[in-house]
Write a protein that holds these residues in place. Sequence first.
Motif, mmCIF file in Angstrom:
data_model
loop_
_atom_site.group_PDB
_atom_site.id
_atom_site.type_symbol
_atom_site.label_atom_id
_atom_site.label_comp_id
_atom_site.label_asym_id
_atom_site.label_seq_id
_atom_site.Cartn_x
_atom_site.Cartn_y
_atom_site.Cartn_z
ATOM 1 N N ASP A 1 -1.194 6.826 0.795
ATOM 2 C CA ASP A 1 -2.622 7.138 0.625
ATOM 3 C C ASP A 1 -3.488 5.896 0.809
ATOM 4 O OD1 ASP A 1 -2.130 9.834 0.169
ATOM 5 O OD2 ASP A 1 -2.158 9.631 -2.021
ATOM 6 N N ASP A 2 -2.996 4.740 0.367
ATOM 7 C CA ASP A 2 -3.733 3.488 0.558
ATOM 8 C C ASP A 2 -3.768 3.103 2.034
ATOM 9 O OD1 ASP A 2 -4.073 3.101 -2.224
ATOM 10 O OD2 ASP A 2 -2.187 1.981 -2.373
ATOM 11 N N LEU A 3 -2.667 3.350 2.730
ATOM 12 C CA LEU A 3 -2.545 2.926 4.120
ATOM 13 C C LEU A 3 -3.351 3.808 5.071
ATOM 14 C CD1 LEU A 3 -1.208 0.844 5.967
ATOM 15 C CD2 LEU A 3 0.761 2.389 6.142
ATOM 16 N N ARG A 4 -3.511 5.070 4.726
ATOM 17 C CA ARG A 4 -4.176 6.000 5.640
ATOM 18 C C ARG A 4 -5.571 5.535 6.083
ATOM 19 N NH1 ARG A 4 -2.865 10.603 7.694
ATOM 20 N NH2 ARG A 4 -4.494 11.952 8.493
ATOM 21 N N PRO A 5 -6.476 5.133 5.179
ATOM 22 C CA PRO A 5 -7.794 4.687 5.662
ATOM 23 C C PRO A 5 -7.718 3.407 6.490
ATOM 24 C CG PRO A 5 -7.645 4.452 3.277
ATOM 25 C CD PRO A 5 -6.420 5.191 3.717
ATOM 26 N N ILE A 6 -6.728 2.569 6.244
ATOM 27 C CA ILE A 6 -6.542 1.362 7.050
ATOM 28 C C ILE A 6 -6.166 1.748 8.475
ATOM 29 C CG2 ILE A 6 -5.082 -0.690 7.344
ATOM 30 C CD1 ILE A 6 -4.917 -0.764 4.214
ATOM 31 N N ALA B 1 -7.046 -3.953 6.486
ATOM 32 C CA ALA B 1 -6.156 -4.250 5.356
ATOM 33 C C ALA B 1 -6.758 -5.327 4.463
ATOM 34 C CB ALA B 1 -4.780 -4.679 5.873
ATOM 35 N N TRP C 1 -5.831 -6.086 0.467
ATOM 36 C CA TRP C 1 -4.433 -6.447 0.684
ATOM 37 C C TRP C 1 -4.340 -7.761 1.445
ATOM 38 C CZ3 TRP C 1 -1.181 -3.689 -2.056
ATOM 39 C CH2 TRP C 1 -1.543 -2.386 -2.425
ATOM 40 N N SER D 1 -9.595 -4.075 2.464
ATOM 41 C CA SER D 1 -9.129 -3.186 1.398
ATOM 42 C C SER D 1 -8.516 -3.960 0.233
ATOM 43 C CB SER D 1 -8.095 -2.200 1.955
ATOM 44 O OG SER D 1 -8.685 -1.379 2.940
ATOM 45 N N THR E 1 0.801 -7.630 -1.106
ATOM 46 C CA THR E 1 -0.015 -8.331 -2.093
ATOM 47 C C THR E 1 0.138 -9.826 -1.870
ATOM 48 O OG1 THR E 1 0.261 -6.539 -3.694
ATOM 49 C CG2 THR E 1 -0.356 -8.702 -4.573
ATOM 50 N N PRO F 1 0.826 -1.214 0.000
ATOM 51 C CA PRO F 1 0.000 0.000 0.000
ATOM 52 C C PRO F 1 0.858 1.263 0.000
ATOM 53 C CG PRO F 1 -0.695 -1.506 1.740
ATOM 54 C CD PRO F 1 0.578 -2.050 1.169
ATOM 55 N N SER F 2 0.419 2.253 -0.746
ATOM 56 C CA SER F 2 1.043 3.572 -0.690
ATOM 57 C C SER F 2 0.604 4.244 0.607
ATOM 58 C CB SER F 2 0.586 4.418 -1.882
ATOM 59 O OG SER F 2 -0.810 4.713 -1.748
#
Length: 192
Positions: A31-36, A129, A134, A132, A170, A28-29
């Motif tokens: 930005d991807d990690l922030r909501p997690i 995660a 992942w 999302s 992944t 995750p970037s």
Amino acid sequence: MPTPNPQALDFLLTRRSRPAKTLTLPIPSADDLRPILEAAARTPDHGKLEPWRFVVLQGAALSRLAELTERRGQELALEPEKIDKAKSQFANAGLVVAVISSPKPSEKVPHIEQLYSAGAVCLALLNAALASGWGANWLTGWMAFDAPFLTEGLHLADGEAVAGFMHIGTETSAPPDRPRPDLDAITSWVNE
């Protein structure tokens, strides 16, 4: 009448951690990690104390922790296989979020409840995660309980501890389901 969320319940009834050794790039970037992380931070924290925090580990930080794991394992005279297994948790990872239990002084909220909250953050992060898309796994290992490792490697303060090393990446293959607890064997119904 309650309003059911069948999709959320189905996810929880079928969720399955992905072994860390099967996770690969991409990760995750930010930005991807922030909501997690935001989802994990919604965990009940017993008095709004926020008795936990996150340390996001990538790249050179993971290499540094792999080297520290090897050195500390040798200093502790651990078996080479145990050292190699622990070292690989960092050396072969792309992204690890260390959930740090960071209890706060409180007359109202016992220390143990704050520790439970940190554990709940780990599960919430793991599930967020997975939800999302992942692959994710919750690990600890002897390093999570080695004070010199925690001080040198993660700069933890006195009283802080690792609740979990959360590996996210992944998935390369979905693991088969594993046997689950016999609900009747672990449940008591008390009516009087």
